[in-house]
Write a protein that holds these residues in place. Structure first.
Motif, PDB file in Angstrom:
ATOM      1  N   TRP A  85       0.730  -1.188  -0.121  1.00 29.53           N
ATOM      2  CA  TRP A  85       0.052  -0.020   0.173  1.00 29.53           C
ATOM      3  C   TRP A  85       0.967   1.380  -0.116  1.00 29.53           C
ATOM      4  N   LEU A  86       0.358   2.072  -0.745  1.00 30.29           N
ATOM      5  CA  LEU A  86       1.229   3.371  -1.019  1.00 30.29           C
ATOM      6  C   LEU A  86       0.317   4.592  -0.403  1.00 30.29           C
ATOM      7  N   ALA A  87       0.996   5.154   0.785  1.00 29.48           N
ATOM      8  CA  ALA A  87       0.124   6.207   1.365  1.00 29.48           C
ATOM      9  C   ALA A  87       0.971   7.347   1.709  1.00 29.48           C
ATOM     10  N   TRP A  88       0.378   8.574   1.704  1.00 29.40           N
ATOM     11  CA  TRP A  88       1.196   9.831   2.115  1.00 29.40           C
ATOM     12  C   TRP A  88       0.157  10.956   2.796  1.00 29.40           C
ATOM     13  N   PRO A  89       0.634  11.920   3.583  1.00 30.14           N
ATOM     14  CA  PRO A  89      -0.282  12.733   4.391  1.00 30.14           C
ATOM     15  C   PRO A  89      -0.916  13.782   3.314  1.00 30.14           C
ATOM     16  N   PRO A  90      -2.112  13.965   3.269  1.00 25.03           N
ATOM     17  CA  PRO A  90      -2.671  14.961   2.345  1.00 25.03           C
ATOM     18  C   PRO A  90      -1.920  16.276   2.074  1.00 25.03           C
ATOM     19  N   GLY A  91      -1.415  16.699   3.205  1.00 21.67           N
ATOM     20  CA  GLY A  91      -0.821  18.009   3.387  1.00 21.67           C
ATOM     21  C   GLY A  91       0.671  18.061   2.513  1.00 21.67           C
ATOM     22  N   ARG A  92       1.159  16.597   2.294  1.00 24.62           N
ATOM     23  CA  ARG A  92       2.455  16.909   1.605  1.00 24.62           C
ATOM     24  C   ARG A  92       2.194  16.661  -0.111  1.00 24.62           C
ATOM     25  N   ALA A  93       1.023  16.898  -0.486  1.00 24.98           N
ATOM     26  CA  ALA A  93       0.637  16.882  -1.823  1.00 24.98           C
ATOM     27  C   ALA A  93       0.604  18.084  -2.525  1.00 24.98           C
ATOM     28  N   ALA A  94       0.635  18.390  -3.800  1.00 34.19           N
ATOM     29  CA  ALA A  94       0.489  19.619  -4.208  1.00 34.19           C
ATOM     30  C   ALA A  94      -0.613  19.898  -5.319  1.00 34.19           C
ATOM     31  N   TRP A  95      -1.475  20.637  -5.590  1.00 32.34           N
ATOM     32  CA  TRP A  95      -1.978  20.737  -6.988  1.00 32.34           C
ATOM     33  C   TRP A  95      -1.292  21.516  -7.715  1.00 32.34           C
ATOM     34  N   VAL A  96      -1.326  20.689  -8.874  1.00 35.92           N
ATOM     35  CA  VAL A  96      -0.495  21.461  -9.821  1.00 35.92           C
ATOM     36  C   VAL A  96      -1.229  21.607 -11.230  1.00 35.92           C
ATOM     37  N   ALA A  97      -1.007  22.476 -12.214  1.00 38.06           N
ATOM     38  CA  ALA A  97      -1.602  22.438 -13.599  1.00 38.06           C
ATOM     39  C   ALA A  97      -1.318  21.367 -14.550  1.00 38.06           C
ATOM     40  N   PRO A  98      -2.111  20.656 -15.138  1.00 37.85           N
ATOM     41  CA  PRO A  98      -1.735  19.703 -16.010  1.00 37.85           C
ATOM     42  C   PRO A  98      -0.800  20.466 -17.091  1.00 37.85           C
ATOM     43  N   ASP A  99       0.211  19.727 -17.746  1.00 39.01           N
ATOM     44  CA  ASP A  99       0.801  20.336 -18.904  1.00 39.01           C
ATOM     45  C   ASP A  99       0.124  20.191 -20.279  1.00 39.01           C
ATOM     46  N   ARG A 100      -0.584  19.281 -20.305  1.00 34.55           N
ATOM     47  CA  ARG A 100      -1.319  19.176 -21.790  1.00 34.55           C
ATOM     48  C   ARG A 100      -2.622  19.811 -21.747  1.00 34.55           C
ATOM     49  N   PRO A 101      -3.266  20.450 -22.783  1.00 27.78           N
ATOM     50  CA  PRO A 101      -4.528  21.087 -22.785  1.00 27.78           C
ATOM     51  C   PRO A 101      -5.625  19.628 -23.006  1.00 27.78           C
TER      52      PRO A 101
END
Lengths: 261, 354
Positions: free
Chosen positions: B332-348
């Protein structure tokens, strides 16, 4: 390149080559020091032909003329040739490849043809036979050598050195004088020696372009032999060979033909 | 000392736009790292500031004044080249003296400033040496000293450390930083080494195809890369795409990944070192089932490649965190939500949040 020891057969071959190249010259040099005018043996050492040479005004005049013509040729060809080499290296001159290719025919075309062509051309533009014509002809012959030698030196030059100098506040002329030229100096000196040698040793073109009775040393030697051989010719030829060889040794030392940064 | 700013810079080499309307401020006294893949225009930008490249459009300002049309030699810059470009036919002192001589600084003042600059780079007594007699690190120091001895308004460094080996590079990074702080000069440097940029800079700018994609203090850019390109370029982040929902990102597999609050777009970036692996399902909100495809040992760290949610994720951590795990094993892969970042996708075409 590490030098592996040469096999015996290789050494023999090399020895044969050197004999082939240098034996005639050594014989001539030896005979210039032989007292007999008819190459008679036993060898009897004497400097009489050198002494006699000093009294031969015709030969001395031709020798002097050859020297100053060669100096003039070296100066003109080195100046024009170095500038051309730098320009071809620095700028994207249109047709640069063609220009560089066009430099080589003067080396490849037989001198006899070059000489004839120059004679016809100079006659056509009203330039008489004489030293100015000889100098022009020699400059044309020496230019490709100068450009090749200076270009070889430029290959080892890092153009960012010029950028660094400009970033430090130096104007383009200062950059050329203080950064580029000092780096090129050994190549330019080698090129000048080369040009001097090309002119000093030149026979065919001089033969066509010099005024009779007012010729360069190689032409005089040739005419003298046709009239009847004298051992003074051995003496002056030995001197010419020594001068040429010293020049070429200097060239080899200075130019290193593109190696070493 | 002055700040530098460029606005609307355009430079095309044939059909390729090395600079494509680039606008950027380099604050006075800052150490600014320009970062980007090769061909992103970072070197062209540096050379345009130096004056070696004439932009097709746009303006370069040094200390608030336009330097358009001012030749390199009158821009009062100091430049450190990748190859150092030390003058081989001059001594170290001669190299330093050159810029002072062309400025007609009197001989005694020259000698004093050369000594001062050599002391600054800790090369006292090396004035008489030739560049060929110096080690790589010493040449680097001479190049620095030569660039600052003329007291330029801005220091430009083109991949200054890339010719050095790894150990020396770290040492010189600290040295560069110290020298720049002591002199207090605005410094702009180009590098393709993200670690170097993060270590040295007060601010970094990420360039891509001649444009600025992100700019700011290293920590801020690292934590909030802004778009997928920057996230991937800095630190090889894992990117998850899906449909943003109020609670987070809904993956195609149906799993919901919680993200930090705020702006939501179609991509969630998670750094390899923010993730953890566990053989049993953790009770955390962000958990994806997967399988270990490979374990890569790199001394101080181990990286696991995990196949999860239809893609491969990188997980990096101390070797102890991977004890008892083997390749091919379901995890299982897990991470605290605070360590993720929203980023703009690079392809339209990839969904963007509202």
């Amino acid at each position: 390149m590490s030098a592996a020891p040469l096999a015996l057969s290789g050494r023999l071959w090399l020895g044969l080559m050197l004999v082939f190249l240098y034996a005639p010259i050594l014989v001539m040099a030896a005979m210039s020091l032989n007292a007999s005018p008819f190459y008679q043996l036993p060898f009897e050492a004497s400097t009489r032909w050198y002494a006699k040479l000093w009294t031969n005004r015709e030969i001395l005049a031709a020798a002097w003329r050859s020297v100053w013509i060669a100096l003039a040729v070296a100066a003109i060809a080195t100046l024009i040739g170095s500038m051309a080499a730098i320009a071809l290296w620095r700028h994207a001159v249109p047709g640069r490849r063609l220009l560089q290719a066009l430099l080589f025919p003067p080396i490849a075309v037989p001198w006899l043809i070059t000489g004839t062509a120059m004679l016809v051309f100079f006659f056509g533009i009203g330039l008489d036979r004489g030293s100015p014509a000889v100098i022009l002809g020699h400059v044309a012959l020496a230019l490709p050598y100068v450009i090749v030698v200076v270009t070889a030196r430029l290959q080892g030059f890092d153009p960012t050195l010029e950028e660094a100098a400009r970033s430090l506040g130096a104007r383009p002329l200062t950059v050329t004088l203080r950064i580029t030229l000092p780096f090129l100096a050994p190549g330019i000196v080698a090129a000048a020696l080369f040009a001097f040698a090309v002119s000093f040793d030149q026979f065919v073109v001089s033969y066509f372009l010099a005024r009779p009775g007012d010729t360069t040393l190689p032409v005089l030697i040739y005419t003298a032999i046709r009239k009847g051989f004298t051992p003074e010719i051995n003496a002056i030829s030995t001197i010419v060979i020594l001068v040429s060889m010293v020049l070429m040794l200097l060239v080899a030392r200075l130019a290193r033909f593109g190696g070493e940064r | 000392m002055s700040g530098v700013s460029v606005s609307g810079l355009v430079k095309a080499w044939g059909p390729v736009r090395a600079l494509d309307g680039l606008t950027l401020d380099f604050p006075e006294g800052s150490f600014f790292g320009l970062l980007g893949p090769s061909g992103s225009g970072k070197t062209t930008l540096l050379r345009a500031i130096a004056g070696f490249v004439t932009p097709d459009a746009g303006t370069v300002r040094i200390g608030g004044q336009s330097v358009d049309g001012v030749p390199v030699e009158r821009r009062e810059i100091g430049m450190v080249f990748q190859s150092y470009a030390l003058f081989p036919h001059m001594t170290v002192a001669g190299n330093l003296s050159f810029g002072l001589e062309v400025r007609r600084v009197p001989a005694r003042e020259r000698a004093r400033r050369i000594d001062e600059a050599l002391a600054l780079v800790r090369l006292e007594g090396f004035g008489g040496r030739r560049p060929a007699e110096l080690s790589g690190g010493q040449r680097q120091r001479v190049a620095m000293a030569r660039a600052i001895v003329t007291r330029p308004r801005v220091l430009l460094l083109d991949e200054p450390l890339s010719a050095l080996d790894r150990g020396l590079r770290t040492e010189m990074q600290i040295e560069l930083r110290r020298i720049q702080r002591e002199v207090g000069i605005t410094a702009i440097f180009v590098t393709h080494d993200q670690e170097e940029a993060l270590t040295l800079s007060d601010r970094i700018g990420i360039l891509r195809e001649g444009r600025l994609v992100r700019e700011g203090p290293p920590r801020a850019v690292w934590d909030d890369p802004g778009d997928a390109f920057t996230a991937r370029f800095l630190g090889a982040a894992n990117l998850f795409t899906g449909t943003p929902e109020p609670g987070g990102l809904r993956l195609a597999s149906g799993a919901l990944l919680a993200g930090p609050p705020g702006r939501t777009t179609g991509c969630l970036a998670v750094r390899p070192e923010a993730m953890a692996l566990s053989p049993v399902e953790p009770g955390a909100p962000n958990a994806l089932p997967g399988r270990i495809a490979a374990l890569v040992f790199a001394g101080a760290t181990v990286t696991a490649l995990v196949e999860a949610a239809g893609q491969q994720a990188r997980v990096t951590g101390a070797p102890s965190a991977f004890e008892g795990l083997a390749e091919g094993q379901p995890v299982w892969l897990a991470w605290p939500p605070g360590r993720a970042a929203w980023v703009a996708p690079d392809r339209p075409g990839v969904a963007t949040g509202k």
